[in-house]
Write an enzyme that holds these catalytic residues in place. Sequence first.
Site, mmCIF file in Angstrom:
data_model
loop_
_atom_site.group_PDB
_atom_site.id
_atom_site.type_symbol
_atom_site.label_atom_id
_atom_site.label_comp_id
_atom_site.label_asym_id
_atom_site.label_seq_id
_atom_site.Cartn_x
_atom_site.Cartn_y
_atom_site.Cartn_z
ATOM 1 N N HIS A 262 -19.541 15.806 -9.515
ATOM 2 C CA HIS A 262 -18.833 15.647 -8.257
ATOM 3 C C HIS A 262 -17.365 15.298 -8.478
ATOM 4 C CE1 HIS A 262 -17.604 14.301 -4.361
ATOM 5 N NE2 HIS A 262 -18.803 14.247 -3.857
ATOM 6 N N CYS A 263 -16.990 14.973 -9.724
ATOM 7 C CA CYS A 263 -15.644 14.404 -9.918
ATOM 8 C C CYS A 263 -14.683 15.337 -10.662
ATOM 9 C CB CYS A 263 -15.755 13.080 -10.673
ATOM 10 S SG CYS A 263 -16.717 11.849 -9.778
ATOM 11 N N ILE A 264 -14.985 15.626 -11.931
ATOM 12 C CA ILE A 264 -13.990 16.269 -12.793
ATOM 13 C C ILE A 264 -13.605 17.675 -12.314
ATOM 14 C CG2 ILE A 264 -13.444 16.919 -15.192
ATOM 15 C CD1 ILE A 264 -13.582 13.862 -14.576
#
Length: 443
Positions: A262-264
Site C-alpha cells: 500500500h505504500c512504496i
Amino acid sequence: MTADRRVAVVGLGYVGLPLAVSFAEAGLEVEGIDVSEARVGTIRDGRSPIDDISDERLGSVLSGGLRVSTQGEARVAEADAVFVCVPTPINSTKDPDLGPVLAAAGYLRQHVREGQLLVLQSTTYPGTTMGPFREVLEESGLIAGKDFDLAYAPERVNPGDPASAAREVPRLVGGMTPRAGERAAALLSHINDKVVSVSSPDAAEMAKLLENVFRNVNIAFVNQLALLCERMDLDVWEVIDAAATKPFGFMRFTPGPGVGGHCIPVDPYYLSWRAREFDFVDRFIELAGDINLAMPRHVVDLVAEALNDRGQAIRGAKVGVVGVAFKPNVQDDRNSPAAEVIAGVAGRGGEVRFHDPHVPSFRDADGVVRAGDDLPTLLAWADVILVVTAHRAIDWAALYGTAGLVVDTVNSSAGYDVADRQVLRLGAGWSGASATPEHPARR
Ligand SMILES: NC(=O)c1ccc[n+]([C@@H]2O[C@H](COP(=O)([O-])OP(=O)(O)OC[C@H]3O[C@@H](n4cnc5c(N)ncnc54)[C@H](O)[C@@H]3O)[C@@H](O)[C@H]2O)c1
C-alpha cells in the site's frame, strides 16, 4: 487542558487496528470504527484480520477498553480525540485518490464537537490536513484551531516486522496549533516512548513521504544495478553483500521483481502529483517509478530465457509461481508485483499456477483469479518454478531439491546446493560457472 482518555479510531486496517489495540492496552477507552460491516463483524468476533495482531491480543482488549462499531453505531461525539487511518490509494493514472479521506471527514463533520482533537494518520501529500481534510470538517460550522484541534501524525508500522510496531520507534506529530500538537503527542506517548514534534501538519506529511520515497528510489537504484550486473556477468547479490560490510554511509537495499503493498508503489505519486501543482517535476520519483514498474516485465523475460535454455517456449509452458504476497511473511497481496508477472506470463501463452502459504487465492493484473496449490503439487506440475516472494514458511530445501528449473528473483537459492544451470537468478545469471558465458544478457 485535561488529559484526553477517550479515543476513536476511524479505519481498522493494517494501521488503524494496531493503533486501536495499542491505545486500549495502554488503558485508554477506545472506539474502533469502520465503514465495512464485515470487518467490524470479524473484529467483534475476536478474529483478527491482520497478521500482526493475534486473536488472543484482540480478545483481551475486546473484553477491556476496545469497542468496535460500524459508522452508524459509533458514538464519535463522546471521544476526546479521533484518529483517521483510512486508505490513500492512487487511481489508474497514478493520481492521488483522496476519496476515503474525504469520506471519513464527511462522516466526522456530522459528529465533530467543540474541544475535540482530530488527527489524520493516513499517508498523504503535504497540504491535505490543512486543505481538503480541514475544509470538509469545517463544513460542520466549527473552525479548526479555534473550536476543534487538528493535527497530522504519520504511521511508521511495517506489517510483518514486529520491531516496527515497538514502543521505541519514534512517532512524528505536526499540529495546526501548538495545543493540537501537544494533545496529539500526549496521546501517542501512551504507546510510543518518543514523539517528535514538527512545526506543522505539512512538515509531518512531507517527512512521511520522504521516508517512503527514499525507499522507492533506492530500490529502483539497486534494481537498475541488477540489470547492469546481468550484462556485466556480475552477481549483484555478492556485490551488495560486499558493499554492506561498510559500517557507515551505506544502507542495504535489494533488487526484486518490483515493488508492492500500500505504500512504496503508491505514496511517491502523492508527492509528484503535489509537486506539479507547484510547476515542479520530481524527476527522481518519475525515474524510480519507471524502473520499478518495468521489473515484472524483466522477470517474464527471465522466465522465457530459462525455458529457452531447455528448448522450450513460454507459450504452453507450465509456470509455477512461488510466493505472491508483496513481501515475505505477510498475507498482504495488495499491488504485489506477482499480479503483473503472472498476467505477463499468461499474456505470452504460459499456463500459471501458484503456491503461497499465506495467500489462498490470488487475482492477477488481468483480473484472473487462481486458487493456490500446495508446494509438492506445484513442483510436480511445473516446467519452471518462478520465485517471486521468499516466505520463511516455504520448504526451500524441497523446492531446490526437486525443481529442475527455477527463476529466482529474490536470491532465495543462496545457501542451497543447486546444480549448474538449475537456477537463473535476477541480477546474477545462471547457477554454476560452466553455464555463464551463454547467458544472453551477457553477450
Ligand atoms: N499498511 C502499511 O504498512 C502502512 C504503513 C504506514 C502508513 N500506512 C497508511 O495508512 C493508511 C491506512 O492504510 P492501511 O494499510 O491500514 O489500509 P487498510 O486498507 O488495511 O485499512 C483501511 C480500513 O479503513 C476502512 N475504511 C475505508 N474508508 C473508510 C471510511 N470512509 N470510514 C471508515 N473506515 C473506512 C476500510 O474498510 C479498512 O478496514 C494509508 O494512508 C496508508 O498509506 C500504511
